[in-house]
Design a protein around this motif. Structure first.
Motif, PDB file in Angstrom:
ATOM      1  N   PHE A 273      36.843   2.806  76.461  1.00  0.00           N
ATOM      2  CA  PHE A 273      36.811   2.523  77.891  1.00  0.00           C
ATOM      3  C   PHE A 273      35.481   1.892  78.283  1.00  0.00           C
ATOM      4  N   ASP A 274      35.537   0.653  78.663  1.00  0.00           N
ATOM      5  CA  ASP A 274      34.377  -0.059  79.177  1.00  0.00           C
ATOM      6  C   ASP A 274      34.887  -1.250  79.985  1.00  0.00           C
ATOM      7  N   HIS A 275      34.143  -1.632  80.998  1.00  0.00           N
ATOM      8  CA  HIS A 275      34.542  -2.738  81.882  1.00  0.00           C
ATOM      9  C   HIS A 275      35.952  -2.512  82.430  1.00  0.00           C
ATOM     10  N   THR A 276      36.236  -1.283  82.794  1.00  0.00           N
ATOM     11  CA  THR A 276      37.581  -0.956  83.270  1.00  0.00           C
ATOM     12  C   THR A 276      37.909  -1.661  84.580  1.00  0.00           C
ATOM     13  N   GLU A 277      36.883  -2.034  85.338  1.00  0.00           N
ATOM     14  CA  GLU A 277      37.130  -2.756  86.594  1.00  0.00           C
ATOM     15  C   GLU A 277      37.706  -4.135  86.337  1.00  0.00           C
ATOM     16  N   ILE A 278      37.550  -4.616  85.116  1.00  0.00           N
ATOM     17  CA  ILE A 278      38.086  -5.930  84.735  1.00  0.00           C
ATOM     18  C   ILE A 278      39.310  -5.795  83.847  1.00  0.00           C
ATOM     19  N   LEU A 279      39.218  -4.905  82.855  1.00  0.00           N
ATOM     20  CA  LEU A 279      40.218  -4.861  81.787  1.00  0.00           C
ATOM     21  C   LEU A 279      41.327  -3.851  82.020  1.00  0.00           C
ATOM     22  N   ASP A 281      42.416   0.434  83.329  1.00  0.00           N
ATOM     23  CA  ASP A 281      41.972   1.815  83.177  1.00  0.00           C
ATOM     24  C   ASP A 281      42.725   2.588  82.106  1.00  0.00           C
ATOM     25  N   THR A 282      43.466   1.884  81.245  1.00  0.00           N
ATOM     26  CA  THR A 282      44.127   2.544  80.119  1.00  0.00           C
ATOM     27  C   THR A 282      43.785   1.798  78.834  1.00  0.00           C
ATOM     28  N   LEU A 283      43.877   2.495  77.716  1.00  0.00           N
ATOM     29  CA  LEU A 283      43.596   1.856  76.431  1.00  0.00           C
ATOM     30  C   LEU A 283      44.585   0.738  76.144  1.00  0.00           C
ATOM     31  N   GLY A 284      45.812   0.906  76.607  1.00  0.00           N
ATOM     32  CA  GLY A 284      46.816  -0.127  76.389  1.00  0.00           C
ATOM     33  C   GLY A 284      46.452  -1.428  77.090  1.00  0.00           C
ATOM     34  N   LYS A 285      46.016  -1.318  78.336  1.00  0.00           N
ATOM     35  CA  LYS A 285      45.612  -2.516  79.084  1.00  0.00           C
ATOM     36  C   LYS A 285      44.393  -3.172  78.441  1.00  0.00           C
ATOM     37  N   ILE A 286      43.435  -2.353  78.038  1.00  0.00           N
ATOM     38  CA  ILE A 286      42.230  -2.885  77.403  1.00  0.00           C
ATOM     39  C   ILE A 286      42.578  -3.580  76.092  1.00  0.00           C
ATOM     40  N   ALA A 287      43.431  -2.952  75.300  1.00  0.00           N
ATOM     41  CA  ALA A 287      43.828  -3.534  74.010  1.00  0.00           C
ATOM     42  C   ALA A 287      44.536  -4.873  74.197  1.00  0.00           C
ATOM     43  N   MET A 495      23.869   0.945  84.484  1.00  0.00           N
ATOM     44  CA  MET A 495      24.382   0.217  85.633  1.00  0.00           C
ATOM     45  C   MET A 495      25.206   1.146  86.515  1.00  0.00           C
ATOM     46  N   GLU A 496      25.284   0.821  87.775  1.00  0.00           N
ATOM     47  CA  GLU A 496      25.988   1.683  88.717  1.00  0.00           C
ATOM     48  C   GLU A 496      27.497   1.686  88.509  1.00  0.00           C
ATOM     49  N   VAL A 497      28.007   0.713  87.727  1.00  0.00           N
ATOM     50  CA  VAL A 497      29.441   0.726  87.431  1.00  0.00           C
ATOM     51  C   VAL A 497      29.770   1.749  86.350  1.00  0.00           C
ATOM     52  N   ARG A 498      28.737   2.277  85.653  1.00  0.00           N
ATOM     53  CA  ARG A 498      28.953   3.315  84.644  1.00  0.00           C
ATOM     54  C   ARG A 498      29.091   4.673  85.338  1.00  0.00           C
ATOM     55  N   ASP A 499      29.682   5.608  84.639  1.00  0.00           N
ATOM     56  CA  ASP A 499      29.858   6.946  85.189  1.00  0.00           C
ATOM     57  C   ASP A 499      28.954   7.924  84.441  1.00  0.00           C
ATOM     58  N   PRO A 500      27.808   8.277  85.025  1.00  0.00           N
ATOM     59  CA  PRO A 500      26.895   9.203  84.337  1.00  0.00           C
ATOM     60  C   PRO A 500      27.504  10.587  84.141  1.00  0.00           C
ATOM     61  N   GLU A 501      28.499  10.931  84.953  1.00  0.00           N
ATOM     62  CA  GLU A 501      29.160  12.229  84.805  1.00  0.00           C
ATOM     63  C   GLU A 501      29.934  12.311  83.494  1.00  0.00           C
ATOM     64  N   VAL A 502      30.203  11.153  82.896  1.00  0.00           N
ATOM     65  CA  VAL A 502      30.929  11.115  81.625  1.00  0.00           C
ATOM     66  C   VAL A 502      29.982  10.948  80.445  1.00  0.00           C
ATOM     67  N   ILE A 503      29.080   9.965  80.541  1.00  0.00           N
ATOM     68  CA  ILE A 503      28.266   9.641  79.366  1.00  0.00           C
ATOM     69  C   ILE A 503      27.099  10.609  79.143  1.00  0.00           C
ATOM     70  N   LEU A 504      26.484  11.145  80.203  1.00  0.00           N
ATOM     71  CA  LEU A 504      25.346  12.048  80.013  1.00  0.00           C
ATOM     72  C   LEU A 504      25.750  13.397  79.407  1.00  0.00           C
ATOM     73  N   PRO A 505      26.846  14.026  79.844  1.00  0.00           N
ATOM     74  CA  PRO A 505      27.237  15.294  79.204  1.00  0.00           C
ATOM     75  C   PRO A 505      27.519  15.144  77.712  1.00  0.00           C
ATOM     76  N   ARG A 506      28.110  14.030  77.310  1.00  0.00           N
ATOM     77  CA  ARG A 506      28.406  13.823  75.890  1.00  0.00           C
ATOM     78  C   ARG A 506      27.110  13.708  75.098  1.00  0.00           C
ATOM     79  N   LEU A 507      26.144  13.006  75.660  1.00  0.00           N
ATOM     80  CA  LEU A 507      24.852  12.866  74.996  1.00  0.00           C
ATOM     81  C   LEU A 507      24.181  14.225  74.835  1.00  0.00           C
ATOM     82  N   VAL A 508      24.163  15.011  75.908  1.00  0.00           N
ATOM     83  CA  VAL A 508      23.524  16.324  75.874  1.00  0.00           C
ATOM     84  C   VAL A 508      24.224  17.251  74.883  1.00  0.00           C
ATOM     85  N   ASP A 509      25.534  17.283  74.917  1.00  0.00           N
ATOM     86  CA  ASP A 509      26.292  18.213  74.071  1.00  0.00           C
ATOM     87  C   ASP A 509      26.103  17.912  72.586  1.00  0.00           C
TER      88      ASP A 509
END
Length: 647
Positions: A273-279, A281-287, A495-509
């Motif tokens: 999941f990245d650039h979901t605003e363009i591609l 919000d599902t893996l199928g759409k991104i793929a 960037m503000e389009v990223r979600d820190p609520e998702v990426i920071l917990p994974r880094l910490v854990d």
């Protein structure tokens, strides 16, 4: 010898074109289809003077070609010399800084989610095709034998591995990647080397003028990434590379690079999941976007994917009769003791894909069998492949840089015992999946015993020469390490389009689970702006704080909530740390108690240079301190840190 005089109202430019008989010209070129300037001659003797040509050299030489001068009879060792005395009398607008200003003018203000402009007469790819026609390279693009790579994470690494492998196999290579970290020239490599400033200016202004002359209401100048894509293709065509490895910018289907119609082979790296605003919000759409680079019956390779993504890739491949193969990660057995130059277990996935792409490319050219020895096992890799995998370099991905400026306060003697250590671990991870890989890499490498390297980070050495090539660190003796206090610090922005609520917990854990907890976190604004392209030599604003730190304070709130399990926004008496004292680094997380009315586990700095200066002063004042700083969340942040360290 042919002498060409180019008149200019400001100065007189003498150009001498020397022809030396050669049979290699058709493999190399420099000034479009007209000139090739010997690289060593150009870079060592004349690149400093190019900015004074005022572009009339291009047009005058083009007139010569149009009048019947046949480039087929020219030499590949054409030499241009310039009357340097008259150069000093002229101030040309065609400098490198002028080129950066021109590039900046191409940055559009449109939001990223507006991928398709329904009001435009032509689609993006239709315009790209028209631009290619204007540049006169449509027919020649097929001659550069392209490897086209898309994906969410690892596509830059995969492309870099491919380039190194094929270069070591004896081919002239071109590599186009994005984004750049310090200077836009990084995006273009010829035979493994970033193009010189002279080369860049030569091709940049040539393309700029050709396109500018054809601007219409329906065909404006291309936006930034489209122009850079065109520039890359022009460079590779003109330089007569044997193979061009092209990294997709965003997505695939609508990406500027998808103007490529006849690649030799295509690759899809790991999807997430990245650039979901363009591609989407599902893996199928991104793929589906990523699979947009597939071309009918052109071989394609991918790595193991989640079922939703793999199903879409296979379906699209079936529709286009694409022979799609799923490649397993490279094994240490196949590496035969060779260490990948790019660090992290995730690079085995990228290396495996690169090996398959290169093998397919070589097979298409009938060159694969020549690389194999009679006694080589079926699953072994040729020596050229191993050399490429062990020497490929990509800045800002799992990169380690020792800051040797700490000892520069004493210019007479570099005494490593009078100051601590400051080590930067840089990785531009910014998606959930890439942050997982970054956290695992950092957790592994940070526990390796560290040996103080000799001070390589000097004016005569580049950043690449100053860091470990494979992200590992040499061992030192136990007695020395027992006296050192190690503190791990996170230096973060996204960037503000990223979600820190998702990426920071994974880094910490991930880091906490391996005993690599962070002592502190520092949040900073980036120096780089998204509205201007600057050169690597541009000034860094040392004491210019950001006017708006709202996003950094938001990141800090997320961080403190992760660490303490409490939402600090509910405590009005809580004080945020801004520009803390050096004692800030010595308070353990266990002492960072919000009940004390103060969070000392993190801090917001008004500017990145101030944060780096704080870290340097802390290490300089404490000989027993080892600061291990993970810089992540944004490639722009990583590039800004590298630029500061290079100074």
């Amino acid at each position: 010898m042919k002498r060409v005089n180019i008149d200019h109202k400001f100065h007189f430019l003498s150009v001498y074109i020397m022809f030396v008989h050669s049979n290699t010209y058709m493999r190399r070129g420099m000034l479009g289809d007209l000139l090739h300037i010997n690289r060593v001659t150009w870079e060592n003797r004349y690149s400093y003077a190019f900015d004074v040509t005022r572009l009339k050299a291009f047009r005058s030489l083009e007139k010569i070609r149009q009048k019947g001068l046949q480039y087929a009879n020219m030499s590949s060792e054409t030499v241009i010399t310039v009357n340097s005395s008259s150069m000093q009398e002229c101030h040309s607008p065609f400098t490198y800084e002028a080129a950066m200003e021109a590039l900046s003018s191409l940055i559009t203000r449109k939001k990223r989610d507006r991928i398709l402009n329904t009001d435009a007469k032509y689609t993006k790819l239709e315009r790209m095709s028209m631009y290619i026609q204007i540049l006169g390279i449509k027919e020649q693009i097929a001659d550069i034998n392209i490897i086209h790579v898309a994906g969410t994470k690892g596509k830059g690494s995969t492309c870099t591995f491919c380039e190194a492998i094929l270069r070591e196999s004896g081919f002239r290579t071109g590599l186009f990647t994005s984004p750049h970290l310090i200077d836009v020239k990084e995006r273009f490599r010829l035979n493994g080397l970033e193009i010189s400033e002279g080369q860049f200016l030569l091709y940049f202004w040539g393309c700029w003028n050709q396109l500018k002359d054809k601007v219409t209401e329906d065909l404006p100048m291309p936006p930034l990434f489209q122009f850079l894509t065109l520039l890359g293709l022009k460079i590779f065509v003109s330089e007569k590379v044997d193979v061009a490895i092209i990294e997709v910018g965003i997505g695939g289907k609508h990406d500027s690079t998808n103007v490529i119609q006849d690649p030799i082979v295509c690759g899809i790296t790991s999807l997430g999941f990245d650039h979901t605003e363009i591609l989407g919000d599902t893996l199928g759409k991104i793929a589906l976007h990523k699979a947009g680079i597939f071309k009918p019956k052109v071989p394609a390779f991918t790595v193991p994917q989640l079922p939703e993504a793999m199903a879409v890739l296979k379906q699209r491949a079936h529709e286009l009769e694409v022979p799609l193969q799923v490649v397993a990660p490279l094994t240490y057995k196949r590496l035969n003791g060779v260490k990948l130059s790019l660090s992290g277990d995730h690079q085995l996935v990228n290396a495996g894909l690169a090996v398959s792409l290169c093998k397919s490319w070589l097979n298409s050219k009938g060159k694969w069998e020549k690389l194999l020895k009679n006694d080589i096992a079926d699953d072994s890799l040729p020596e050229a492949f191993l050399r490429g995998l062990s020497t490929a370099h990509l800045s800002g991905r799992a990169q380690i840089v020792h800051d040797f400026s700490l000892g520069l306060s004493n210019p007479i003697k570099f005494d490593e015992s009078c100051h601590g250590e400051l080590i930067f671990y840089l990785d531009g991870a910014h998606s959930p999946e890439s942050m997982d890989a970054c956290a695992k890499w950092f957790s592994n490498v940070v526990h390796e015993k560290i040996h103080r390297p000799v001070p390589l980070f000097s004016k005569s050495k580049s950043i690449e020469e100053s860091c470990s090539s494979n992200g590992s660190i040499q061992q030192s003796n136990e007695k020395e390490n027992s006296k050192i206090i190690s503190k791990r610090v996170l230096l973060f922005n996204c960037m503000e389009v990223r979600d820190p609520e998702v990426i920071l917990p994974r880094l910490v854990d991930i880091c906490a689970s391996s005993g690599s907890d962070f002592s502190k976190a520092i949040f900073v604004p980036s120096i780089s702006t998204y509205s201007k392209v600057t050169s690597g030599n541009s000034d860094i604003p040392i004491n210019t704080p950001s006017k708006d730190l709202a996003w950094q304070f938001n990141l800090q709130r997320v961080w403190e909530r992760i660490i303490h399990g409490k939402d600090i926004r509910t405590n009005k008496n809580l004080k945020m740390e801004i520009m803390p004292s050096t004692d800030f680094l010595y308070d353990d997380v266990s002492h960072c108690n919000p009940e004390n009315g103060k969070f000392s586990c993190s801090a917001v700095f008004p500017s990145l240079p101030m944060a780096v200066s704080f870290l340097r002063n802390s290490a300089r004042e404490n000989p027993s301190l080892r600061l291990q700083v993970l810089v992540t969340g944004s490639l722009h942040l990583v590039g800004d840190v590298l630029k500061i360290l290079r100074r």
